[in-house]
Enzyme design. Structure first.
Site, PDB file in Angstrom:
ATOM      1  CB  CYS A 174      -0.943  -0.010   1.194  1.00  0.00           C
ATOM      2  SG  CYS A 174      -1.884  -1.545   1.310  1.00  0.00           S
ATOM      3  CG  HIS A 232      -2.313   3.889   5.776  1.00  0.00           C
ATOM      4  ND1 HIS A 232      -2.269   3.825   4.401  1.00  0.00           N
ATOM      5  CD2 HIS A 232      -2.389   2.598   6.208  1.00  0.00           C
ATOM      6  CE1 HIS A 232      -2.294   2.559   4.013  1.00  0.00           C
ATOM      7  NE2 HIS A 232      -2.377   1.798   5.086  1.00  0.00           N
ATOM      8  CD  GLU A 268      -1.997   7.078   9.822  1.00  0.00           C
ATOM      9  OE1 GLU A 268      -1.492   7.877   9.009  1.00  0.00           O
ATOM     10  OE2 GLU A 268      -2.937   6.317   9.537  1.00  0.00           O
ATOM     11  CE  LYS A 286      -5.772   3.969   2.442  1.00  0.00           C
ATOM     12  NZ  LYS A 286      -4.917   5.106   2.828  1.00  0.00           N
ATOM     13  CG  HIS A 311      -6.566   0.454   1.240  1.00  0.00           C
ATOM     14  ND1 HIS A 311      -5.591   1.080   0.502  1.00  0.00           N
ATOM     15  CD2 HIS A 311      -5.896  -0.213   2.233  1.00  0.00           C
ATOM     16  CE1 HIS A 311      -4.408   0.815   1.002  1.00  0.00           C
ATOM     17  NE2 HIS A 311      -4.575   0.030   2.067  1.00  0.00           N
ATOM     18  CG  PHE A 350      -0.328  -6.091   4.248  1.00  0.00           C
ATOM     19  CD1 PHE A 350      -0.849  -5.334   5.274  1.00  0.00           C
ATOM     20  CD2 PHE A 350      -1.165  -7.012   3.629  1.00  0.00           C
ATOM     21  CE1 PHE A 350      -2.163  -5.484   5.692  1.00  0.00           C
ATOM     22  CE2 PHE A 350      -2.485  -7.178   4.038  1.00  0.00           C
ATOM     23  CZ  PHE A 350      -2.982  -6.407   5.078  1.00  0.00           C
TER      24      PHE A 350
END
Length: 415
Positions: A165, A305, A316, A337, A342, A403
């Protein structure tokens, strides 16, 4: 060697809430959700049956029938977004040195639909290999960068970045650094993805990563909300033209903003879960601030994010608060998002455009679908809940984490 300043001179996108920049910006401001029930395949047997698909997309509006058959959907999106950005920046001009114009593109999974179809056909065959000669060129993630360079004859640096991502943030940062170092005058950068496929949805669903709010898709992506239950998978692309500032000024180019810093780090913690202490994310943001030669007091907006997952959102926000201290309370924070879903490897590029929107329009896009903020999040923080907010934005930061523990941060400033 003197390092060059780098500016953005062109933008383009096709994503779940806009098939061009104007439509995307309008829907960002209005807080429109792009999530619906999946139409690209029959998802009735899947736990998650919702996604943020690109709407009203007919590839024959952009490609002839032969090209449609030979370009995976992710590459089609790349070419559409890149065309918008190239035309916007006017860099496809015979007077410009195309050996000094590059393409650095990103994708997380590449041609997943092509891969699935070819392997599925093999599985039901008589065992004889009948793979298409276009199989490999259609699914490899780097092919989008190749197609863009071939279409326009751009012969500068050309490659693909794959870091889950974080991919398109890494691509933008690479483009920024190569221009600063004098390796190119301009670079087409960004990312594209088309993961709304049987293996894409099936794989993430089996990890319990996706929202299963199937009866209410428009409210499924809900970062920071106490009842969030996973991210919504999405597709699309966004492109930016990064250019040496002197080169852009000399040719009279329109300038949206300046790129002033990029941060890179790794969690070195877990292959999917974020570091609960946020050390990697903090290092990424701090690295970007140091390179930009600014402090936390200079940042007006952070596009986080914020995927709508139980662990990631809180980790976060706590990291932002730890790094920014009291400055965190004067920030606007939002997760777009909540509207776009996403887009995996393309998500950072789409969110970079959201930062550019904030700078050029003086409008912070909202975090929609928040009914009750998670108890673990400081209620005094301004998460730009549900409605866009007006403010002057001189500096915007965008975080994207992937990831594998890949962390990336990019900072834009009004030029």
């Amino acid at each position: 060697m003197k390092q060059r300043r780098v500016v953005v001179t062109g933008i383009g996108t096709i994503n779940p809430i806009g098939n061009n920049v104007e439509e995307y910006f309008q829907n960002l401001e209005q807080g429109i959700s792009g999530c619906r029930r999946i139409t690209l395949f029959d998802a009735s047997n899947f736990k998650s049956q919702i996604a943020c698909e690109v709407k009203n997309y007919d590839p024959l509006q952009f490609f002839d029938r032969k090209e449609v058959r030979r370009h995976d959907r992710f590459a089609q999106f790349a070419l559409v977004a890149a065309q918008q950005a190239v035309e916007d920046a006017k860099i496809d001009q015979p007077t410009l040195n195309k050996k000094r114009i590059g393409v650095i593109w990103a994708a997380g999974v590449g041609g997943l639909q092509t891969f699935h179809e070819e392997v599925s056909n093999w599985a039901v065959s008589d065992g004889k290999p009948r793979f298409s000669p276009f199989f490999v060129p259609m699914f490899i993630p780097d092919i989008a960068a190749g197609h863009i360079s071939i279409k326009y004859g751009f012969k500068g640096p050309n490659y693909c970045v794959v870091s889950a991502c974080a991919s398109s943030n890494h691509a933008i940062i690479d483009a920024y650094n190569l221009i600063r170092l004098g390796k190119a005058d301009a670079i087409v950068t960004g990312g594209s993805e088309a993961p709304i496929t049987i293996p894409g949805v099936g794989g993430f669903s089996s990890m319990h990563a996706l929202s299963t709010r199937n009866d209410d898709p428009e409210h499924a992506s809900r970062p920071f909300d106490k009842n969030r239950d996973g991210f919504v998978i999405a597709e699309g692309a966004a492109a930016l033209i990064l250019e040496d500032a002197e080169h852009a000024i000399a040719r009279g180019a329109k300038i949206y903003c300046e790129v002033i810093g990029g941060g890179l780090s790794a969690d070195a913690h877990h292959f999917t879960a974020p570091d609960p202490e946020g050390e990697g994310a903090m290092a990424s943001m701090a690295d970007a601030l140091e390179e930009a030669q600014i402090t936390t007091a200079d940042v007006d907006y952070i596009n986080v994010h914020g995927t709508s997952t139980p662990l990631g959102d809180v980790a976060e926000i706590k990291t932002v608060q730890k790094l920014f201290g009291d400055d965190a309370y004067r920030l606007n924070i939002s997760s777009t998002k909540s509207m776009t879903g996403h887009l995996l490897g393309a998500t950072a590029a789409v969110e970079a455009l959201a930062c550019i929107f904030a700078i050029t329009h003086g409008t912070i896009p909202p975090t929609i679908n928040v009914e009750e903020v998670d108890d673990a999040i400081d209620p005094k923080l301004n998460l730009t809940l549900n409605t866009a907010q007006k403010r002057e934005v001189k500096v915007a930061m965008s975080n994207t984490f992937g990831f594998g523990g890949h962390n990336s941060t990019i900072i834009f400033r009004k030029f």
